[in-house]
Design a protein around this motif. Structure first.
Motif, short mmCIF file in Angstrom:
data_model
loop_
_atom_site.label_atom_id
_atom_site.label_comp_id
_atom_site.label_asym_id
_atom_site.label_seq_id
_atom_site.Cartn_x
_atom_site.Cartn_y
_atom_site.Cartn_z
N ARG A 80 0.38 -13.74 -19.20
CA ARG A 80 1.60 -13.18 -18.64
C ARG A 80 1.26 -12.04 -17.68
O ARG A 80 1.74 -12.01 -16.55
CB ARG A 80 2.51 -12.65 -19.75
N ILE A 84 2.10 -12.03 -13.46
CA ILE A 84 3.01 -11.16 -12.75
C ILE A 84 2.27 -10.22 -11.80
O ILE A 84 2.90 -9.45 -11.10
CB ILE A 84 3.91 -10.34 -13.70
N ALA A 85 0.94 -10.33 -11.77
CA ALA A 85 0.14 -9.56 -10.80
C ALA A 85 0.35 -8.06 -10.90
O ALA A 85 0.44 -7.37 -9.91
CB ALA A 85 0.43 -10.02 -9.38
N CYS A 86 0.47 -7.54 -12.10
CA CYS A 86 0.55 -6.11 -12.26
C CYS A 86 -0.87 -5.54 -12.36
O CYS A 86 -1.84 -6.28 -12.38
CB CYS A 86 1.35 -5.73 -13.50
N TYR A 87 -0.97 -4.22 -12.42
CA TYR A 87 -2.29 -3.60 -12.42
C TYR A 87 -3.14 -4.11 -13.58
O TYR A 87 -4.30 -4.50 -13.38
CB TYR A 87 -2.15 -2.07 -12.51
N ARG A 88 -2.58 -4.13 -14.77
CA ARG A 88 -3.36 -4.61 -15.92
C ARG A 88 -3.79 -6.05 -15.74
O ARG A 88 -4.90 -6.45 -16.13
CB ARG A 88 -2.55 -4.46 -17.21
N ARG A 94 -10.11 -9.57 -12.68
CA ARG A 94 -11.37 -9.16 -12.10
C ARG A 94 -12.45 -8.89 -13.14
O ARG A 94 -13.58 -8.55 -12.80
CB ARG A 94 -11.17 -7.92 -11.25
N ASP B 65 9.75 -11.67 -16.01
CA ASP B 65 8.60 -11.22 -16.81
C ASP B 65 8.25 -9.76 -16.56
O ASP B 65 7.57 -9.14 -17.37
CB ASP B 65 7.37 -12.08 -16.47
N MET B 66 8.69 -9.24 -15.41
CA MET B 66 8.25 -7.90 -15.03
C MET B 66 9.09 -6.80 -15.67
O MET B 66 8.75 -5.63 -15.58
CB MET B 66 8.34 -7.74 -13.51
N HIS B 69 8.01 -3.14 -17.08
CA HIS B 69 6.89 -2.52 -16.38
C HIS B 69 7.44 -1.54 -15.35
O HIS B 69 8.63 -1.47 -15.11
CB HIS B 69 6.06 -3.60 -15.68
N GLU B 73 3.11 -0.51 -10.85
CA GLU B 73 2.08 -1.40 -11.38
C GLU B 73 1.84 -2.59 -10.48
O GLU B 73 0.82 -3.28 -10.59
CB GLU B 73 2.49 -1.91 -12.76
N PHE B 74 2.80 -2.87 -9.58
CA PHE B 74 2.69 -4.06 -8.74
C PHE B 74 2.30 -3.75 -7.32
O PHE B 74 2.27 -4.62 -6.48
CB PHE B 74 4.03 -4.81 -8.78
N MET B 76 -0.74 -2.11 -5.53
CA MET B 76 -2.09 -1.58 -5.77
C MET B 76 -2.41 -0.44 -4.81
O MET B 76 -2.06 -0.50 -3.63
CB MET B 76 -3.13 -2.69 -5.59
N PHE B 80 -10.68 -1.97 -3.01
CA PHE B 80 -11.95 -2.64 -3.26
C PHE B 80 -11.75 -4.09 -3.70
O PHE B 80 -10.99 -4.37 -4.62
CB PHE B 80 -12.73 -1.90 -4.34
N ARG B 81 -12.38 -5.00 -3.00
CA ARG B 81 -12.23 -6.41 -3.36
C ARG B 81 -13.58 -7.09 -3.51
O ARG B 81 -13.71 -8.27 -3.25
CB ARG B 81 -11.36 -7.13 -2.33
N GLY B 82 -14.63 -6.36 -3.87
CA GLY B 82 -15.91 -6.99 -4.13
C GLY B 82 -16.98 -6.57 -3.14
O GLY B 82 -16.68 -6.15 -2.04
#
Lengths: 125, 88
Positions: A80, A84-88, A94, B65-66, B69, B73-74, B76, B80-82
């Motif tokens: 989940r 939802i692409a949240c920070y966690r 990753r 679902d969000m 929250h 949190e959504f 960023m 950094f991506r690698g």
């Protein structure tokens, strides 16, 4: 070997330890279960009567999320967060620590084995 | 530590009013906001927010679902991506 919820419970260990072989049951939960079922936790699992086994199994299936169900719930929660692409969720994707731990050093549990980079921090060549 | 139950979730008031207004008008325009600490409540579902990440406004489409929250949190804040050698 008594089977309680699926596979589990070794013969040669006292019951309150034996119960912790079930995923989702630790020492505290084991003690609580035994108290409620009125079974002595210090006896070995092999010496349990049928009745006692079924009493314990009943309590576990009634109150607790164990084994497969628990594992499924945990992985669903993670999925989940990922979706939802949240920070966690991003941290899970990753493979980095999720709860704000430092990553400049350590964090090896999440990051896996060290990947040595040439020329970095004293590695010559 | 969690937030006291007594207070209820933190919802940015201006943002909430904007959502209510849009609901009345039946419009669904993206709302620009800096309120990263604002909790997403069920009323926000289906809206698009432009959440500031310190530099730019990132689009966040709120789904069911969000709820629970925070908006931040959504969006960023790190880029950094690698490392260069990493594929994927």
């Amino acid at each position: 070997m008594p089977r309680i919820v699926g596979v589990d419970v070794p013969n040669n260990k006292p019951l309150w330890i034996g119960l912790t072989y079930i995923h989702g049951i630790g020492k505290l939960t084991a003690a609580n279960i035994l108290k409620e079922a009125k079974v002595d936790g210090t006896i070995k699992a092999g010496k349990l009567s049928e009745d006692e086994v079924s009493r314990i199994a009943q309590i576990i299936t009634r109150d607790l999320l164990v084994e497969g169900n628990l594992r499924r719930q945990v992985s669903q929660n993670i999925t989940r967060l990922r979706d939802i692409a949240c920070y966690r969720g991003m941290r899970h994707r990753r493979g980095l620590p999720v709860r704000g731990q430092q990553t400049q050093s350590n964090a090896r549990t999440r990051k896996g084995k060290k990947k040595t980079v040439a020329g970095k921090k004293g590695v010559k060549g | 530590m969690g937030r006291s139950q007594k207070k209820g979730p933190f919802v940015d008031e201006k943002l909430y009013l904007k959502v209510v207004k849009q609901n009345e008008n039946g419009t669904r325009e993206p709302i620009k906001t800096w309120a990263r600490a604002c909790t997403i409540i069920p009323e926000f579902v289906g809206f698009t927010f432009m959440v500031h990440n310190g530099k730019a406004f990132l689009k966040v489409f709120v789904t069911e679902d969000m709820v629970g929250h925070k908006l931040g949190e959504f969006s960023m804040t790190r880029t950094f991506r690698g490392h260069s050698g990493n594929k994927k």
